[in-house]
Each structure stands twice: as structure tokens, then as C-alpha cells.
Design an enzyme around this catalytic site. Structure first.
Site, PDB file in Angstrom:
ATOM      1  CG  HIS B 183       5.402  -7.058  14.429  1.00  0.00           C
ATOM      2  ND1 HIS B 183       4.732  -8.230  14.760  1.00  0.00           N
ATOM      3  CD2 HIS B 183       5.382  -7.007  13.071  1.00  0.00           C
ATOM      4  CE1 HIS B 183       4.354  -8.855  13.666  1.00  0.00           C
ATOM      5  NE2 HIS B 183       4.709  -8.141  12.627  1.00  0.00           N
ATOM      6  CG  HIS B 318      -9.712   3.877   9.796  1.00  0.00           C
ATOM      7  ND1 HIS B 318     -10.987   4.355   9.840  1.00  0.00           N
ATOM      8  CD2 HIS B 318      -9.055   4.670   8.900  1.00  0.00           C
ATOM      9  CE1 HIS B 318     -11.112   5.387   9.008  1.00  0.00           C
ATOM     10  NE2 HIS B 318      -9.949   5.608   8.430  1.00  0.00           N
TER      11      HIS B 318
END
Ligand SMILES: O=P(O)(O)O[C@H]1O[C@H](CO)[C@@H](O)[C@H](O)[C@H]1O
Ligand SMILES: O=P(O)(O)O[C@H]1O[C@H](CO)[C@@H](O)[C@H](O)[C@H]1O
Lengths: 368, 368
Positions: B183, B318
Site C-alpha cells: 500500500h 524519488h
């Protein structure tokens, strides 16, 4: 605002020393924690272990033998991140690929001046005490005072050459400390690191704007307001700063306008030893465990900056402890924190209140 | 410079996206590690556990029952750090004690406009897949594509109100993730968080100075230089950035000048699914473990910024993974890093080279 309760409602707070913000969402402490527990903090450290390279008389990785030291002991780091004489990288070939040297001395002329004595090694390790099972809060005041004197000496010695001398202690395995023997490190550099550059700018701008040093003004206000105060004495105060990021982060401030460790008077060094012992005892008492943290000193830049006016600086120490709920549940500074902004789960006032209410006698020496 | 070897000699590198520096001391990898080992990454997660609040059909802490979802599933965070309707703090009474609201909507008028529908909850959880033992690199491409489509949908939905919509995934207990079910989270806010403000400023300044978006120029150069490239395809490339802080940190960049997730074409979404699967497979193969990291998306600000020219932005993700030497030895960003400057122990080129050389087939599906 109407209905706003500091300890219940989220808000953001400004950090004037770093010119950034922290998200305070106090209600998050209500959330259950099912994530990673930390390993128990090691409490059974043997006092003397001849194979521990930090012990008196032990042989280190490079074959050198430690003296039978009885107080502090300083030596050059055997695995330094900064070496005094690494060659310089070529200047980057593009603004998006910029590098610079990280080494001995800032002023390049020094490098060709062959009669000059070589710069001191910029990476040092400093043992606080001959016993591996000792920690600062358990040490006697004169023993802590000896640590402070040695810090000041190193600041002078390395500060003669290097613009920044970072004294820091990583305490506890949770903070990446690989040896339980009480010690700190010193990494000096030929550049002002990010945090130093940042605090230099914000303190300079504040002095210009308001006519008084940022942290001196801040300390005076906190001494009056008291709600974030943890401990204080005639020369020093410790607060959970208004903008604290770590759950039990603190800021140690002198009351006098002193900019460097080496400028502390004998009395101020004694009172520093005392306030450190009181703060660190409270830290240990919080979860009845040898409290992990990283701490370090920030003061006016040195080296080529020694001749400059650094009146915007105030000497201070930051304490960054990771624990949040118990000896085994830490705060993780991860996804949102790395990608967006630091976030904390209890207010600085709540943290200060908890630390203030703790006894000043160490749980391990208290009568059973 | 004469004698300088990038992979051996310390230097500092500039991060143009954050306007700060990282200390690279490659020789530190030679140092032995006797510090903390991490707990083994959990590899035996049950596929379905009715007591896990993220599973299909499970009951969550607030009594709500999850649907029997078969692809992604999004719900409001039951313990949000950001709530839509917290009261506003009073304006700080002093420049050293500044706070601001962190909540629903940026434009205060919205708050009195009673006919307006309430803003969407700013804190969401998004399950990637119905199975708890699944991870992105093991998912099929159409399943990853469904995750990307849902990200874009959330960016539109929350971006209509909030200036910043932070999508992030904390993967692995080491990264503070408290539930192994695959998740991510979305935290939207009425303010631009620190990292967003910083990247907005540096990208804006770069476009002004050089006439092209910072990350577009950077990506083109990296595609030519190749030494920091990890994987690439027609629409995307992944590099260990020149200024990487974490040992195996990467930056995922589109080749086209796209500023937000929702602007990706169908083809670009498919090729994104493919490059994510390849990158994450390499990550898992590095230490043959489900590789922990925090990742997140950065794109042009939304909400009240939607009408502005955000041409200085380039959409990017990132990846910040903590592991350094093995599945159980991580990099600690502690004392020096917290107090002075980030420091890394191998060069970005070394990290890229290692990742590049790894197979693109996942170690768990490879023929024995
Ligand atoms: O909301 P979670 O996943 O329980 O919490 C995790 O991610 C948050 C956002 O990065 C962090 O603030 C928490 O410290 C971390 O444990
Ligand atoms: O030099 P040490 O104590 O072995 O290393 C520790 O402190 C350094 C300075 O903060 C960090 O870079 C390392 O990651 C950490 O493990």
C-alpha cells in the site's frame, strides 16, 4: 483561533534557525502501533573487554595500542570519513555536476607552502571514560567537566585550521553507534557543512533585522514563558524548542552571549557539566533505559572565519533522540518526512512537561 | 585534479534540486561494521489474514468493512496526520514563535462559503493489490498500471482543493511501515511542504538562468553520460543521481516535459509500469530480499497554483532505500548527518554500476 487546542489540533510551526517548518499532529499519539519494535538497548556492557578497541590498553585495528588512560582519551579515527590530504577533484564540467574538495585546508595556497606543518587529522574519536559500562549521566561532575575541557581543547586545536569542527555523539545502537564504550567523534572540514551554512545565514539575518542574536533572544523568551523548559541553572537552559522535530528533541543554550566552546569560563563549564547530567538523567528516566540520541555542538565558524565578526552566533547543543512511545518504539522519519516535511506526533509542550516532571536521580542509582 | 580517483577520494557534491551538498567518502566502505544488524525482512506474509485491516473484507479500527476489492482500493486514513477541518491556531505572537494552520483549504474564504461541498479528506491509504504477500515488482504490468491510474485520479481529485498532494510509499518495517500489505499513502495539505518549496525555488531559478527545466536538462545529460543510469526505456529513465545521499537512492524521470502524473499518456503509463517493475526487481535482487525504501512523487503544485505557469517543474519520483551493505546492514543518517551534512560511503557511480549489472528477473521467480 476559536476552538483551537494546541495539544489536540494539527498545525505547522516555523523553525527560524533552519528556515523551514514542522507539521505538528498531536492527535496521532492516539493511533495504535503495530509496526517494528526496536531491539532492547544493551544494558549489560562489560566494564572492561580487551578486544574492544576503545578500552584502555586495547590494540586497535591499525595495530596501535591505547594507553592505560584514566579520564578522557583522544585518537585519530582509524576509518575517517574525512582524510587530511586527499587529492582534489577536478572542477565540475557543468552546473548540474558540481563537486569540490573535502579535506585538509580551505585556503589552497596552504597546499603548496611546503614549510608548513601538516594539518591535524580532521577525524577524531574521544573516549569519555575508561569504563565501557559508563555513560555521561552516571559520571561524576568532575569527570563530565574533563570531557567539556577536552571538547574546548579540540575546538581550539582543529579550529586553528578548519572552518568547521563538528563535535558529535551517536549514543546507542539505534543511532548507528557501533561501540557501547562512551565516546564521541569530531569531524573537522575545509567547508561549512549544510547545517552550519543554514544557521549562519538565519542567525545573521535575524541580528540584522532585530538587533539581537536569534538564540539569545529566543532563550530569554523561553526562560520567561517556561512551558517548554526542561532544566535550567544560572548559566544554562534546556528547552524542547518550539519547532522541535524529534519527539523529545532539546536545545541547550547558554544565557550569556558566548559563541564558542573555548570561550566558556571555568564556572560555566562546571554548570554545563551539571545541567548535562540533569538533562541526561531525565532522558534515561523517561523510559528507564540508557536513552539513545545523536547530539552535537554548533558554534561560530573557525579557521579562516576566526577574524570575522561572528556576533550573530550563540553557542548551542542539539539533542536528537529517536524514541517516541517506549524504550522499543521509535519515531520513523520516513516517507512524508523525507519527501515533504518533518511531522511530529506530540507537541513540544507535552514533551517538555513529561521531561520536567521526571526525577533528577538516575533510575539505576535510586534506592530500591 | 592530479591523482584524484572518484571512487577512492573524498569530495563534496552539489544537489541543485535541494541547494545543498553531500559528503562522498567512498573509502569508508573498507571499514568493518560491528554495529546494529536489522531484523530480517519479513518474507512469510500470509496472503489473506482477516484480522489485517488492509485485506479485502476485513473490518477496520473504526468498524468500517473493506469491500472484496480485486485491484486497488482507496480509503480515508483512520489515523490521519492531517484532518480536513481542524480549527486554526491563533497567529503567533512573536517572529520566533510562528505557527500556521495545516488543514483543509488554503483560501480562507472557502471556510465561510457554506454552500460549498466539504473538501475531500486529505489523508488516504491506497492498497495496491488484494494479496498481502504481493509487492509491486511481483505484480503483472496491467496491475501496476492500475496503481498508476489510481495515483493520477487521486492527484486530480485532491489537487482540485489542495496545493500539495504527496503520494508516498513506506515499504518495509525498517521504513516505519506498520503493515506488510502492499500500500501507499497520500497526504494532501493546504501548504507547500519544505521539500516542495525548495524544489519549486531551485527549478524556477534554473529555468530563469539556463532557459530549460532543471530536471529535463539533467535527464538528457544523464542519458548521454550513462555512468549513473540504472534502467531506461523510450519514455523514462532511472539514475542514481550525481548528488544521491542514500546508498542506492534513485531518481525516476520522464524524457518528455510533463509536470504532473495526470498528464501522462496511456503509453507513458504503460512504460512507467514497465520501468518501475524493472527497477524494483533490481532492488529486490541486490540483496535477495524484499527491498525496503520510501518513495514518493513530486510534480507541479496544484490547488490555487493550478492557474500558474509551472513550466519549471518536471514530474519525478524519488526512491530512498536505507540498506548499505546487505539485507541486514543499513546506512544510519545520524550524528554528522543530522548536525552537519549528509555523508555517503560509496559513490553514486559505484551504486549505479551494481544495480545495472543485476538481472531483471526477480530472484523469487527465477528457475532454481
Ligand atoms: O502512517 P504510518 O504508515 O503508520 O506511519 C509511518 O509513516 C508516516 C509518514 O511518513 C510517519 O510519520 C510515521 O513515523 C511512520 O511510522
Ligand atoms: O563512525 P561511526 O560511528 O562508525 O558511524 C556512525 O556515525 C557516522 C557519522 O554520523 C555515520 O555516517 C554512520 O552512518 C554511523 O554508523
Amino acid at each position: 483561533g476559536a476552538g483551537f487546542v494546541l495539544r489536540e489540533h494539527q498545525h505547522i510551526r516555523y523553525n527560524p534557525l533552519r528556515d523551514d517548518w514542522v507539521l505538528v499532529s498531536a492527535h496521532r499519539m492516539k493511533r495504535p502501533w503495530q509496526g517494528q519494535g526496536e531491539k532492547p538497548v544493551q544494558e549489560d556492557v562489560p566494564r572492561y573487554d580487551p578486544s574492544n578497541p576503545l578500552c584502555p590498553g586495547a590494540t586497535r585495528a591499525n595495530g596501535k595500542v591505547n594507553p592505560e588512560y584514566e579520564s578522557t582519551f583522544v585518537f585519530d579515527n582509524d576509518f575517517p570519513a574525512l582524510e587530511p590530504d586527499a587529492p582534489e577533484p577536478s572542477v565540475g564540467d557543468h552546473p548540474l555536476f558540481r563537486s569540490a574538495s573535502a579535506q585538509g585546508v580551505w585556503v589552497p595556497e596552504h597546499r603548496v607552502c611546503s614549510h608548513r606543518t601538516p594539518p591535524p587529522s580532521p577525524s577524531k574519536v574521544m573516549c569519555f571514560h575508561p569504563w565501557s559500562d559508563m555513560t555521561l549521566p552516571l559520571m561524576a561532575l568532575p569527570e563530565i567537566r574533563a570531557v567539556i575541557d577536552k571538547w574546548a581543547e579540540l575546538a581550539v586545536e582543529l579550529g586553528a585550521t578548519y572552518p568547521w569542527v563538528q563535535i558529535f555523539e551517536n549514543k546507542g545502537a539505534m543511532m548507528g553507534c557501533s561501540n557501547p564504550h562512551p565516546h564521541c567523534q569530531v569531524w573537522a572540514s575545509n567547508f561549512l557543512p549544510n547545517e552550519a551554512r543554514l544557521e549562519d545565514r538565519t542567525q545573521r539575518e535575524h541580528l540584522q533585522a532585530r538587533g539581537q542574536p536569534l538564540l539569545l533572544e529566543y532563550g530569554r523568551l523561553e526562560a520567561q514563558r517556561k512551558e517548554r523548559l526542561v532544566v535550567e541553572n544560572t548559566d544554562w537552559l534546556v528547552v524542547v524548542p518550539y519547532w522541535a522535530v524529534w519527539p523529545f528533541q532539546t536545545l541547550l543554550l547558554p544565557r550569556r552571549h558566548v559563541t564558542q566552546l573555548q570561550d566558556l569560563s571555568a564556572d560555566e563549564r562546571d554548570s554545563l557539566a551539571s545541567i548535562m547530567k540533569r538533562l541526561l538523567t531525565k532522558y534515561d528516566n523517561l523510559f528507564e533505559v540508557s536513552f539513545p540520541y545523536s547530539m552535537g555542538w554548533h558554534g561560530a565558524p573557525t579557521g579562516s572565519h576566526l577574524g570575522e565578526d561572528c556576533g550573530h552566533w550563540l553557542l548551542h547543543a542539539h539533542y536528537y533522540p529517536p524514541l517516541l512511545r517506549s524504550a522499543s518504539v521509535r519515531k520513523f522519519m520516513v516517507g512524508y518526512e523525507m519527501l515533504a516535511q518533518a511531522q511530529r506526533d506530540l507537541t513540544p509542550e507535552q514533551a517538555a512537561q513529561r521531561l520536567r516532571s521526571l526525577p533528577e536521580e538516575h533510575y539505576r542509582t535510586r534506592a530500591q
